[in-house]
Design a protein around this motif. Structure first.
Motif, short mmCIF file in Angstrom:
data_model
loop_
_atom_site.label_atom_id
_atom_site.label_comp_id
_atom_site.label_asym_id
_atom_site.label_seq_id
_atom_site.Cartn_x
_atom_site.Cartn_y
_atom_site.Cartn_z
N TYR A 125 -0.53 4.08 -2.88
CA TYR A 125 -0.35 3.33 -4.26
C TYR A 125 -0.40 2.27 -4.21
CZ TYR A 125 3.27 7.26 -3.81
OH TYR A 125 4.19 8.12 -4.30
N TYR A 150 5.64 0.99 -5.80
CA TYR A 150 5.26 -0.13 -5.97
C TYR A 150 5.60 -1.81 -6.33
CZ TYR A 150 1.30 3.31 -8.22
OH TYR A 150 0.34 4.27 -8.54
N PHE A 172 -3.04 0.60 -7.27
CA PHE A 172 -3.01 0.10 -8.34
C PHE A 172 -4.02 -0.92 -8.13
CE2 PHE A 172 -1.60 -4.41 -8.85
CZ PHE A 172 -0.65 -4.14 -10.56
#
Length: 524
Positions: free
Chosen positions: A229, A507, A233
């Motif tokens: 993740y 996140y 991002f």
């Protein structure tokens, strides 16, 4: 020096068109028409030059002159439909497209153009056959493959969509948009796509900011599927930051708009005794907040039909404001629209909706960004029903940041920055609070979390708000074959699931700037 013949001028005009030299095209067409004022093809080609210069109404006039001499020409009719589509005139665009299709065109470009026009107005069942025919006649055209894939996806034909996207990429390996679309198609699959290929393409020199975004979003999906993740991002953040710099966006632009709307509607506007809005059902909210899910539930009722994500109300406000602004909505448009008779706007909107040929008790208009227009909507259509979606701000923020919206709409410019997205959501919540203070029970709020946890209870509450009897089909929406042309076209083919609830926790570290903004605003 010998004067060129009309045949020579026509050949020169077509060469100019192929080069994309619109100035030369216009010049040659004028010369042809001086010698032969009824030359249909010259009028047709001149219309293309006019449209390229942004003179769409002039282009319509010119293609009508072409059709006067050749009324059944499918190429002329398709171009007329295209101009009306660009003018967002559903009725005239579809009339011209239907006539063109009835002429049984065999040129793949005409068929593709017609399919794209139908798809633009969410008429995907009408779009699919000309698009399939275009691909069968020109299977090596990657854009035709892409257009077909999009409509197959919207119709729920996922295997066919995947095959066409893959064919488009095979034909044109640098087709970044197709790579992104393919990754979106498999967003819920566990398989890893071509990560190494995407990384290699992101290193290519002279990559446009748009293509960088497409490829970065596709790579981010792959990183998510592998559980990385942080890297997902970072892929998004880097590409979006570059694009934000390119367009020069500042959240202050939207903040001023929100403040202007609140000032314009500082108190309850008196109801207009017009009786307008009896069929109108608006579903609004932040993008990616569950509007498509609620639309599918409601549209499964026998007395409700969906018109899709219409831009008719914003365009009605823009038309009646009569400003020279290039923006659909800004402070000048708001100020001038407040001086227009509400019934004029409402009647304009209803006329354009009726042109879609639907006759259910309620017609859904599911443009999420209509939340900006709720004051105007309830002023112009006092009997309209309004459903507003509410979802946890961090899930909305992440979902907007993970999505790639149309480059053409400044509505979505906020989503190129995590912090701007968070600020926009705070402003959205504040505006919705303002509308609810003014309009109270005229607005029905649906919680995304609640409707995924207890869909039966929430769907019953929606029917009570609309005054409609309960129908069990509302909970079987995933079995519908109705087209879905939103970013949720894959998800709504499944029963209601809760895996998107609290997705933000994956996140949590990356979302810290948004968490701070929401905490300061009192939203979490």
């Amino acid at each position: 020096m010998q004067t060129p013949s009309i045949a020579q001028l026509h050949s020169a005009a077509e060469q100019a068109l192929n080069r994309g030299d619109m100035r030369a095209l216009h010049h040659y067409c004028r010369q042809i028409l001086q010698g032969d004022p009824a030359h249909s093809d010259a009028w047709f080609l001149a219309s293309i030059a006019a449209a390229a210069a942004g003179h769409l109404y002039k282009a319509v006039e010119m293609v009508e002159r072409a059709l006067a001499g050749s009324p059944d020409n499918p190429e002329y009719l398709a171009q007329k439909a295209r101009y009306y589509a660009q003018l967002n005139d559903y009725d005239r665009a579809l009339q011209a497209a239907d006539l063109a299709l009835a002429a049984n065109p065999e040129r793949p470009l005409i068929l593709d153009t017609l399919g794209v026009i139908y798809a633009r107005f969410d008429e995907h069942h009408k779009a699919i056959n000309p698009l399939r025919r275009a691909v069968s006649l020109a299977p090596e055209n990657p854009q035709f493959q892409f257009n077909l894939a999009s409509t197959e996806q919207f119709l729920g034909n996922m295997d066919a969509a995947r095959a066409a996207y893959e064919k488009a990429i095979a034909l044109q390996p640098d087709f970044a948009r197709a790579r992104w679309a393919l990754s979106e198609l498999g967003k819920n699959n566990a398989s890893i796509e071509n990560t190494a290929e995407l990384k290699k393409r992101l290193q290519l020199p002279q990559l446009s900011a748009e293509d960088r975004l497409y490829l970065s979003h596709a790579l981010a999906r792959d990183c998510e599927r592998s559980g990385d993740y942080a890297q997902a991002f970072e892929c998004l953040n880097t590409a979006k930051h570059r694009y934000r710099e390119k367009i020069g966006y500042s959240f202050a632009q939207d903040a001023a708009l929100f403040d202007g709307l609140k000032s314009a509607f500082s108190s309850t506007a008196p109801d207009s005794a017009t009786g307008l809005g009896n069929q109108s059902l608006f579903i609004v909210g932040m993008p990616r907040s569950g509007t498509t899910l609620v639309e599918r539930i409601l549209a499964s009722h026998s007395q409700i039909e969906s018109l899709g994500e219409l831009h008719e109300f914003p365009l009605a406000i823009k038309r009646h404001s009569n400003t020279g602004s290039s923006h659909t909505l800004d402070l000048d448009v708001i100020a001038e629209a407040m001086n227009v008779a509400p019934a004029a706007i409402g009647q304009d909107y209803e006329t354009r909706c009726r042109a879609r040929g639907r006759s259910a008790a309620y017609l859904i208009d599911k443009l999420p960004m209509n939340f900006l227009y709720l004051g105007f909507i309830l002023r112009s259509l006092p009997n309209a029903k309004i459903v507003v979606l509410d979802r946890h701000p961090l899930d909305v923020c992440l979902s907007n940041f993970r999505q790639l919206f149309s480059f053409n709409f400044r509505y979505y410019h906020y989503h190129y920055s995590l912090e701007d997205t968070a600020r926009y959501i705070c402003a959205y919540r504040d505006l919705i609070d303002h509308w609810q203070t003014i309009f109270r029970d005229r607005i029905h709020t649906v919680s995304y979390e609640q409707i995924t946890e207890n869909p039966r209870r929430e769907a019953h509450a929606l029917m009570d708000y609309l005054g409609l009897p309960w129908e069990e089909a509302c909970l079987e929406f995933h079995q519908s074959d109705a087209a879905v042309s939103t970013a949720s076209s894959v998800q709504v083919r499944q029963p209601i699931y809760r895996s998107a609830v609290a997705r933000w926790r994956k996140y949590e570290k990356e979302l810290q700037p948004a968490i701070e903004i929401f905490a300061k605003a009192g939203l979490i």
